[in-house]
Write a protein that holds these residues in place. Structure first.
Motif, PDB file in Angstrom:
ATOM      1  N   GLU A 152       0.820  -1.212   0.000  1.00  0.00           N
ATOM      2  CA  GLU A 152       0.000   0.000   0.000  1.00  0.00           C
ATOM      3  C   GLU A 152       0.855   1.264   0.000  1.00  0.00           C
ATOM      4  OE1 GLU A 152      -2.976   0.279   2.925  1.00  0.00           O
ATOM      5  OE2 GLU A 152      -4.063  -1.525   2.304  1.00  0.00           O
ATOM      6  N   GLU A 153       1.952   1.272   0.757  1.00  0.00           N
ATOM      7  CA  GLU A 153       2.788   2.463   0.837  1.00  0.00           C
ATOM      8  C   GLU A 153       3.416   2.789  -0.515  1.00  0.00           C
ATOM      9  OE1 GLU A 153       2.915   4.477   3.301  1.00  0.00           O
ATOM     10  OE2 GLU A 153       1.578   3.209   4.494  1.00  0.00           O
ATOM     11  N   PHE A 154       3.909   1.750  -1.186  1.00  0.00           N
ATOM     12  CA  PHE A 154       4.493   1.987  -2.508  1.00  0.00           C
ATOM     13  C   PHE A 154       3.435   2.463  -3.493  1.00  0.00           C
ATOM     14  CE2 PHE A 154       5.476   0.377  -6.780  1.00  0.00           C
ATOM     15  CZ  PHE A 154       6.682   1.042  -7.016  1.00  0.00           C
ATOM     16  N   ALA A 155       2.241   1.856  -3.426  1.00  0.00           N
ATOM     17  CA  ALA A 155       1.163   2.273  -4.324  1.00  0.00           C
ATOM     18  C   ALA A 155       0.771   3.723  -4.075  1.00  0.00           C
ATOM     19  CB  ALA A 155      -0.046   1.351  -4.141  1.00  0.00           C
ATOM     20  N   ARG A 156       0.801   4.128  -2.811  1.00  0.00           N
ATOM     21  CA  ARG A 156       0.452   5.515  -2.488  1.00  0.00           C
ATOM     22  C   ARG A 156       1.494   6.487  -3.030  1.00  0.00           C
ATOM     23  NH1 ARG A 156      -0.588   4.529   2.250  1.00  0.00           N
ATOM     24  NH2 ARG A 156      -2.859   4.465   2.177  1.00  0.00           N
ATOM     25  N   THR A 157       2.766   6.114  -2.969  1.00  0.00           N
ATOM     26  CA  THR A 157       3.819   6.990  -3.489  1.00  0.00           C
ATOM     27  C   THR A 157       3.768   7.111  -5.005  1.00  0.00           C
ATOM     28  OG1 THR A 157       5.371   5.122  -3.564  1.00  0.00           O
ATOM     29  CG2 THR A 157       5.357   6.485  -1.568  1.00  0.00           C
ATOM     30  N   THR A 158       3.206   6.119  -5.688  1.00  0.00           N
ATOM     31  CA  THR A 158       3.100   6.192  -7.145  1.00  0.00           C
ATOM     32  C   THR A 158       1.885   6.991  -7.607  1.00  0.00           C
ATOM     33  OG1 THR A 158       1.902   4.080  -7.197  1.00  0.00           O
ATOM     34  CG2 THR A 158       4.306   4.003  -7.445  1.00  0.00           C
ATOM     35  N   GLY A 159       1.076   7.485  -6.663  1.00  0.00           N
ATOM     36  CA  GLY A 159      -0.067   8.309  -7.023  1.00  0.00           C
ATOM     37  C   GLY A 159      -1.389   7.585  -7.081  1.00  0.00           C
ATOM     38  N   LEU A 160      -1.429   6.294  -6.729  1.00  0.00           N
ATOM     39  CA  LEU A 160      -2.690   5.560  -6.759  1.00  0.00           C
ATOM     40  C   LEU A 160      -3.564   5.965  -5.574  1.00  0.00           C
ATOM     41  CD1 LEU A 160      -1.495   1.956  -7.730  1.00  0.00           C
ATOM     42  CD2 LEU A 160      -2.580   3.658  -9.203  1.00  0.00           C
ATOM     43  N   ARG A 161      -4.857   5.969  -5.796  1.00  0.00           N
ATOM     44  CA  ARG A 161      -5.815   6.280  -4.731  1.00  0.00           C
ATOM     45  C   ARG A 161      -6.099   4.997  -3.954  1.00  0.00           C
ATOM     46  NH1 ARG A 161     -10.599   9.853  -7.254  1.00  0.00           N
ATOM     47  NH2 ARG A 161     -10.976  10.088  -5.001  1.00  0.00           N
ATOM     48  N   VAL A 162      -5.278   4.759  -2.959  1.00  0.00           N
ATOM     49  CA  VAL A 162      -5.263   3.486  -2.246  1.00  0.00           C
ATOM     50  C   VAL A 162      -6.591   3.223  -1.548  1.00  0.00           C
ATOM     51  CG1 VAL A 162      -4.170   2.193  -0.377  1.00  0.00           C
ATOM     52  CG2 VAL A 162      -2.767   3.502  -1.977  1.00  0.00           C
ATOM     53  N   GLN A 163      -7.121   4.222  -0.842  1.00  0.00           N
ATOM     54  CA  GLN A 163      -8.359   4.015  -0.104  1.00  0.00           C
ATOM     55  C   GLN A 163      -9.515   3.691  -1.039  1.00  0.00           C
ATOM     56  OE1 GLN A 163      -9.248   7.053   2.730  1.00  0.00           O
ATOM     57  NE2 GLN A 163     -11.239   6.230   3.274  1.00  0.00           N
ATOM     58  N   LEU A 164      -9.579   4.366  -2.178  1.00  0.00           N
ATOM     59  CA  LEU A 164     -10.641   4.088  -3.144  1.00  0.00           C
ATOM     60  C   LEU A 164     -10.521   2.671  -3.693  1.00  0.00           C
ATOM     61  CD1 LEU A 164     -13.036   5.007  -4.850  1.00  0.00           C
ATOM     62  CD2 LEU A 164     -11.406   5.942  -6.509  1.00  0.00           C
ATOM     63  N   LEU A 165      -9.296   2.248  -4.003  1.00  0.00           N
ATOM     64  CA  LEU A 165      -9.104   0.898  -4.525  1.00  0.00           C
ATOM     65  C   LEU A 165      -9.411  -0.163  -3.477  1.00  0.00           C
ATOM     66  CD1 LEU A 165      -5.857   1.487  -6.625  1.00  0.00           C
ATOM     67  CD2 LEU A 165      -8.173   1.100  -7.492  1.00  0.00           C
ATOM     68  N   ASN A 166      -9.096   0.127  -2.218  1.00  0.00           N
ATOM     69  CA  ASN A 166      -9.467  -0.799  -1.152  1.00  0.00           C
ATOM     70  C   ASN A 166     -10.985  -0.921  -1.038  1.00  0.00           C
ATOM     71  OD1 ASN A 166      -6.904  -1.598  -0.278  1.00  0.00           O
ATOM     72  ND2 ASN A 166      -6.701   0.170   1.067  1.00  0.00           N
ATOM     73  N   LEU A 167     -11.680   0.190  -1.217  1.00  0.00           N
ATOM     74  CA  LEU A 167     -13.141   0.150  -1.210  1.00  0.00           C
ATOM     75  C   LEU A 167     -13.674  -0.653  -2.392  1.00  0.00           C
ATOM     76  CD1 LEU A 167     -14.090   3.792  -0.153  1.00  0.00           C
ATOM     77  CD2 LEU A 167     -14.394   1.695   1.171  1.00  0.00           C
ATOM     78  N   VAL A 168     -13.007  -0.552  -3.533  1.00  0.00           N
ATOM     79  CA  VAL A 168     -13.418  -1.334  -4.704  1.00  0.00           C
ATOM     80  C   VAL A 168     -13.309  -2.825  -4.406  1.00  0.00           C
ATOM     81  CG1 VAL A 168     -12.797  -1.924  -7.070  1.00  0.00           C
ATOM     82  CG2 VAL A 168     -12.889   0.471  -6.371  1.00  0.00           C
ATOM     83  N   ILE A 169     -12.207  -3.230  -3.763  1.00  0.00           N
ATOM     84  CA  ILE A 169     -12.031  -4.640  -3.420  1.00  0.00           C
ATOM     85  C   ILE A 169     -13.112  -5.097  -2.452  1.00  0.00           C
ATOM     86  CG2 ILE A 169     -10.496  -6.289  -2.283  1.00  0.00           C
ATOM     87  CD1 ILE A 169      -8.143  -4.692  -3.341  1.00  0.00           C
ATOM     88  N   ALA A 170     -13.423  -4.258  -1.452  1.00  0.00           N
ATOM     89  CA  ALA A 170     -14.455  -4.621  -0.475  1.00  0.00           C
ATOM     90  C   ALA A 170     -15.828  -4.734  -1.131  1.00  0.00           C
ATOM     91  CB  ALA A 170     -14.486  -3.574   0.638  1.00  0.00           C
ATOM     92  N   VAL A 171     -16.141  -3.816  -2.022  1.00  0.00           N
ATOM     93  CA  VAL A 171     -17.434  -3.856  -2.710  1.00  0.00           C
ATOM     94  C   VAL A 171     -17.517  -5.083  -3.615  1.00  0.00           C
ATOM     95  CG1 VAL A 171     -18.868  -2.688  -4.427  1.00  0.00           C
ATOM     96  CG2 VAL A 171     -17.819  -1.373  -2.567  1.00  0.00           C
TER      97      VAL A 171
END
Length: 332
Positions: A159-178
């Motif tokens: 998650e930390e690396f994904a956040r540094t690359t500009g990805l919206r980590v929280q939104l993608l985590n919500l996508v996985i949960a949904v």
């Protein structure tokens, strides 16, 4: 082959095919995030959605989808803000979902038989309207799981690396949960709410025994899930047993076979070099003749290892280095 002419079996097989594809697809990301039990938690809260649908007289599948998405989203937000760890969040799903579902089922005046069709799956209860909902939800899950594959993999891996690359980590985590919540309701009719998590995890664990990359694991898990679902549905009809339990047992049997094969392949790949057969056309090395002291003169035919150093030759014998200088020998 006459069972394939029955309309309810045709609907069940289509639902099983889509379940076998979508459950391992989202399960691959859950296993990567070490949230293998998330499907169980969502399955429990989906019971509340089913009971709410029975209480209000609406379609249980649709109410289960809405309640499952709301519950999974709430838990993911609580976990992301650090107010509860992952296991506590899942515990909230487990206890709150099952308690609310049982309470509402009682208020709706439904008995245990109705609840069992959703808990353990039922082939005869897959209606045409249910099939339309299952098809739509399963296609949506597969489109998201494949289309956002690189982004979802990056978030699940680090998650930390994904956040540094500009990805919206929280939104993608919500996508996985949904997606996990939607997948639970897709598999509700065939596998059942209590066993859906097994179909999301076991095919992925089976594929990991024989694959090395994330992509190959994803594809193999989907294939294994489809085979387990279709074989389980046919077997459960012929044996007159619960389809969900049959599907899971077949999936577990596949895991045992894959784990055995994977272990044998790994042992073979890590076999010591000394046990390997010599290559064709390459002569085997001559054995080293051990002797006490130094009773013989070294030569090219003595069988000891020869090391050339410019104007002299060294031989290795009995752990000592013997150097030849002209007509005499020095022991080092």
């Amino acid at each position: 082959m006459t069972i394939f002419q029955l309309e309810f079996m045709q609907r069940a097989l289509i639902a099983g095919l889509l379940t076998g594809l979508s459950a391992p697809a989202i399960g691959t990301y859950l296993v990567q995030r070490r949230l293998s039990l998330m499907g169980d938690g969502i399955g429990h809260i989906a019971i509340t959605g089913v009971a709410l649908g029975l209480l209000t007289g609406s379609a249980p599948v649709l109410t289960a989808v809405i309640v499952s998405i709301a519950g999974a989203t709430a838990i993911e937000l609580v976990r992301a803000r650090g107010k509860a760890t992952g296991d506590v969040a899942l515990a909230l799903l487990f206890y709150g979902g099952i308690a609310g579902g049982v309470l509402l089922i009682g208020l709706a005046g439904q008995g245990a038989a109705t609840l069992n069709t959703y808990l353990f799956g039922s082939l005869t209860t897959v209606s045409q309207s249910d099939l339309y909902v299952v098809v739509g939800l399963a296609v949506a899950v597969l489109v998201v799981a494949i289309g956002l594959g690189p982004q979802l993999f990056a978030v699940c891996q680090d998650e930390e690396f994904a956040r540094t690359t500009g990805l919206r980590v929280q939104l993608l985590n919500l996508v996985i949960a949904v997606m996990a919540a939607v997948t639970v309701t897709v598999a509700m009719r065939t596998v059942g709410l209590l066993l859906v998590s097994a179909l999301m995890v076991v095919p992925v664990a089976t594929a990991q025994q024989i694959t090395r990359s994330f992509r190959s694991t994803f594809v193999s898990a989907c294939i294994i899930g489809v085979l387990a679902c279709l074989a389980g549905i046919v077997t459960s009809y012929n044996a007159n047993v619960a389809p969900g339990a049959t599907i899971v047992v077949l999936a577990l049997a596949g895991f045992v076979v894959a784990a055995t094969v994977g272990t044998l392949l790994r042992r073979r790949s890590t076999r010591p070099l000394a046990d390997e057969e010599p290559e064709v056309g390459v002569p085997a090395p001559e054995p080293h003749v051990m002797s006490a002291g130094h009773p013989h003169a070294h030569s090219q035919d003595c069988g000891h290892k020869k090391v050339e150093h410019g104007d002299h030759v060294d031989y290795v014998h009995d752990g000592h280095l013997h150097a030849a200088h002209g007509d005499h020998w020095d022991e080092h």
